[in-house]
Write a protein that holds these residues in place. Structure first.
Motif, mmCIF file in Angstrom:
data_model
loop_
_atom_site.group_PDB
_atom_site.id
_atom_site.type_symbol
_atom_site.label_atom_id
_atom_site.label_comp_id
_atom_site.label_asym_id
_atom_site.label_seq_id
_atom_site.Cartn_x
_atom_site.Cartn_y
_atom_site.Cartn_z
ATOM 1 N N ALA A 80 0.855 -1.195 0.000
ATOM 2 C CA ALA A 80 0.000 0.000 0.000
ATOM 3 C C ALA A 80 0.891 1.244 0.000
ATOM 4 O O ALA A 80 0.614 2.228 -0.694
ATOM 5 C CB ALA A 80 -0.920 -0.024 1.211
ATOM 6 N N ARG A 81 1.975 1.177 0.779
ATOM 7 C CA ARG A 81 2.888 2.318 0.837
ATOM 8 C C ARG A 81 3.544 2.552 -0.535
ATOM 9 O O ARG A 81 3.658 3.682 -1.010
ATOM 10 C CB ARG A 81 3.966 2.070 1.892
ATOM 11 C CG ARG A 81 3.968 3.181 2.950
ATOM 12 C CD ARG A 81 4.992 2.913 4.016
ATOM 13 N NE ARG A 81 4.636 1.756 4.836
ATOM 14 C CZ ARG A 81 5.521 0.946 5.431
ATOM 15 N NH1 ARG A 81 6.812 1.144 5.284
ATOM 16 N NH2 ARG A 81 5.103 -0.051 6.177
ATOM 17 N N LYS A 84 1.189 4.120 -2.827
ATOM 18 C CA LYS A 84 1.026 5.562 -2.529
ATOM 19 C C LYS A 84 2.164 6.359 -3.173
ATOM 20 O O LYS A 84 1.952 7.394 -3.797
ATOM 21 C CB LYS A 84 0.976 5.754 -1.009
ATOM 22 C CG LYS A 84 1.054 7.186 -0.547
ATOM 23 C CD LYS A 84 -0.006 7.516 0.466
ATOM 24 C CE LYS A 84 -0.173 9.003 0.775
ATOM 25 N NZ LYS A 84 0.785 9.939 0.250
ATOM 26 N N THR A 85 3.385 5.833 -3.032
ATOM 27 C CA THR A 85 4.541 6.500 -3.661
ATOM 28 C C THR A 85 4.305 6.673 -5.163
ATOM 29 O O THR A 85 4.557 7.735 -5.737
ATOM 30 C CB THR A 85 5.816 5.640 -3.448
ATOM 31 O OG1 THR A 85 5.962 5.400 -2.060
ATOM 32 C CG2 THR A 85 7.055 6.300 -4.013
ATOM 33 N N LYS A 87 1.415 6.643 -6.763
ATOM 34 C CA LYS A 87 0.311 7.594 -7.027
ATOM 35 C C LYS A 87 0.829 9.019 -6.903
ATOM 36 O O LYS A 87 0.554 9.870 -7.749
ATOM 37 C CB LYS A 87 -0.834 7.379 -6.026
ATOM 38 C CG LYS A 87 -1.694 6.145 -6.315
ATOM 39 C CD LYS A 87 -2.777 5.984 -5.248
ATOM 40 C CE LYS A 87 -3.429 4.614 -5.378
ATOM 41 N NZ LYS A 87 -4.347 4.309 -4.273
ATOM 42 N N ASP A 88 1.608 9.255 -5.819
ATOM 43 C CA ASP A 88 2.117 10.613 -5.571
ATOM 44 C C ASP A 88 2.999 11.097 -6.722
ATOM 45 O O ASP A 88 3.037 12.276 -7.028
ATOM 46 C CB ASP A 88 2.924 10.655 -4.261
ATOM 47 C CG ASP A 88 2.005 10.491 -3.049
ATOM 48 O OD1 ASP A 88 0.763 10.582 -3.240
ATOM 49 O OD2 ASP A 88 2.518 10.258 -1.934
ATOM 50 N N TRP A 142 -5.926 -0.041 -10.796
ATOM 51 C CA TRP A 142 -4.870 0.961 -10.987
ATOM 52 C C TRP A 142 -3.764 0.421 -11.870
ATOM 53 O O TRP A 142 -3.302 -0.704 -11.680
ATOM 54 C CB TRP A 142 -4.290 1.374 -9.622
ATOM 55 C CG TRP A 142 -5.276 2.058 -8.739
ATOM 56 C CD1 TRP A 142 -6.291 1.476 -8.044
ATOM 57 C CD2 TRP A 142 -5.358 3.472 -8.480
ATOM 58 N NE1 TRP A 142 -7.014 2.422 -7.353
ATOM 59 C CE2 TRP A 142 -6.454 3.666 -7.594
ATOM 60 C CE3 TRP A 142 -4.622 4.586 -8.894
ATOM 61 C CZ2 TRP A 142 -6.826 4.921 -7.117
ATOM 62 C CZ3 TRP A 142 -4.978 5.843 -8.417
ATOM 63 C CH2 TRP A 142 -6.086 6.001 -7.540
#
Ligand code: GLU
Length: 447
Positions: A80-81, A84-85, A87-88, A142
């Protein structure tokens, strides 16, 4: 150096998986490197505990040790982390197409003679359109945005230099609608996090690797941190695919069939290595010769008959000390080293010991037809102690007395002493049968 075996527990291990497992483990052992078992179980629908348990059992049976065991389902936070990276940094984007829509697009592209590469329609969605999907309750999957301008290249330990143009690949899905990470992501996150140095896997993963190298970079790693070796998949002995037959070539099945684990190690470890066709009786001896460089890109042919031959050869070569425990497990508890030496050349499977063991140590009912001949044979039995010369001494005396020769001379004795028409050389087993049983069996008594 650190290696891993990363099965997806969605089925039982077969000889194809076992080869990948062994090549990783041999490479680790040869180099005193760490070896980790990782269950790639992020596909919750298809992963099952029974497969996890059986994979552990199979590894234990083969004698494969590992320093650590991980399960991807315990490490979801990590993925998940990473998501997130991505996505960011704008490398992971939401897509709302249904499976049917994607199928339709693919078919249309193919019918127009175009490669079925995802058209990135989701990247062109406006914020309003996304809001509409959300309002309808659609959850996105995604995709990773590949750098489509780039060439991806690496030096593969099995295939040499491999180069791919990213534009030929669809942006891979990394998260499903339910938020679950796909192996493409979780595998990369783990390989980076675990400090893996060598990735040895089937060459069906080659295009995955091209994609994963870009993913590694997007996550702050590099494909250069790894040595990749994509091993050709096993084919059947006719050179055709083995996939249909793999169901019956499970490690579990081979164990039930009583194939010795070391025969599997030796056979799969030399398969596809043209410079080594030996049968090894120990991992240590095998490892002295093992070199990953000897495994090229031609597809090795798996043959059950060859595996059986290796098993036979292994049994012919293995020392009593080494096989003693296995014999005990099978209930052959009072076998001596001398007996083993006598019988080991007559075994296809270790369970074949039973017939010979019964002849020498248990009661059998002899086949006796010509009682007069048996009585003569009984009278001419040589003095004890019996050795491997006793048979010759006995049959020479009988030949002289009765004038019989060949089959007529030998076969009734074999039938009486072993209740069978064929088997190991009589001169070798006679001392083990011993005078007491011999006398009774010649009289037709069960002994
Ligand atoms: N779970 C993947 C498989 O079973 C692992 C491949 C890999 O070694 O990365 O094919």
């Amino acid at each position: 150096m650190k290696l891993r075996f990363a099965p997806s527990p969605t089925g039982y291990l077969h000889v194809g998986n076992a080869r990948t497992l062994l090549l990783n483990w041999f490479q680790a052992k040869k180099n005193n490197a760490e070896f980790v078992l990782r269950f790639d179980d992020t596909d919750q629908e298809r992963s099952e505990d029974k497969y996890v348990d059986q994979i552990r059992t199979d590894l234990h049976w083969l004698g494969i040790d590992y320093s650590n065991e991980l399960k991807q389902s315990d490490r979801l936070d990590l993925y998940a982390r990473a998501a997130k990276t991505l996505k960011d940094s704008g490398r992971l984007y939401p897509c709302y197409e249904t499976k049917n829509e994607l199928d339709f697009k693919r078919k249309r592209q193919l019918s127009q003679g175009r490669p079925p590469v995802y058209d990135r329609a989701a990247l062109r969605l406006s914020q309003e359109e996304i809001k509409e999907f959300e309002a309808e309750g659609s959850t996105p999957h995604w995709r990773f945005k590949l750098d489509q301008e780039a060439s991806i290249t690496w030096e593969d330990a099995a295939h040499g230099t491999l180069t791919f143009e990213a534009k030929h690949f669809s942006d891979p899905i990394l998260l499903r609608e339910n938020g679950a990470p796909v192996y493409t992501l979780s595998g990369v996150v783990d390989d980076l996090d675990m400090g893996i140095t060598h990735i040895i896997r089937g060459d069906d993963h080659i295009s995955n690797t091209a994609i994963q190298i870009q993913l590694m970079e997007a996550l702050g790693g590099s494909g250069n941190d790894f040595i990749f070796a994509h091993m050709p998949l096993l084919t059947g002995s006719d050179g055709g695919g083995l996939s249909k037959r793999l169901g019956s070539l499970g490690l579990k099945d081979l164990k039930e069939q009583q194939v010795e684990p070391m025969s599997i190690l030796s056979y799969l470890g030399t398969l596809g290595n043209s410079s080594d066709a030996e049968t090894y009786t120990s991992t240590e001896a095998f490892l002295e010769k093992f070199d990953l460089k000897n495994f090229g890109k031609s597809a090795p042919k798996f043959s059950m008959e060859d595996l059986e031959r290796t098993n036979e050869k292994f049994l012919q070569l293995v020392s009593f000390d080494q096989i003693k425990e296995r014999l005990n497990q099978l209930g052959f508890t009072n076998i001596t080293p001398e007996f083993w030496l006598t019988i080991q050349g007559n075994l296809k499977y270790l369970t074949d010991v039973k017939e010979l063991y019964d002849i020498c140590y248990n009661n059998i009912t002899p086949h006796v037809e010509d009682q007069d001949y048996m009585a003569t044979a009984l009278n001419l039995l040589p003095e004890t102690p019996w050795t491997t010369d006793t048979w010759k001494e006995w049959t020479c005396a009988l030949k002289e007395k009765t004038g019989r020769k060949g089959r007529e001379l030998f076969m009734p004795l074999r039938q009486a002493l072993t209740a069978a028409n064929h088997g190991p050389e009589m001169k070798n087993i006679l001392p083990f049968i011993g005078p007491e049983k011999t006398m009774k069996r010649l009289k037709g008594e069960t002994a």
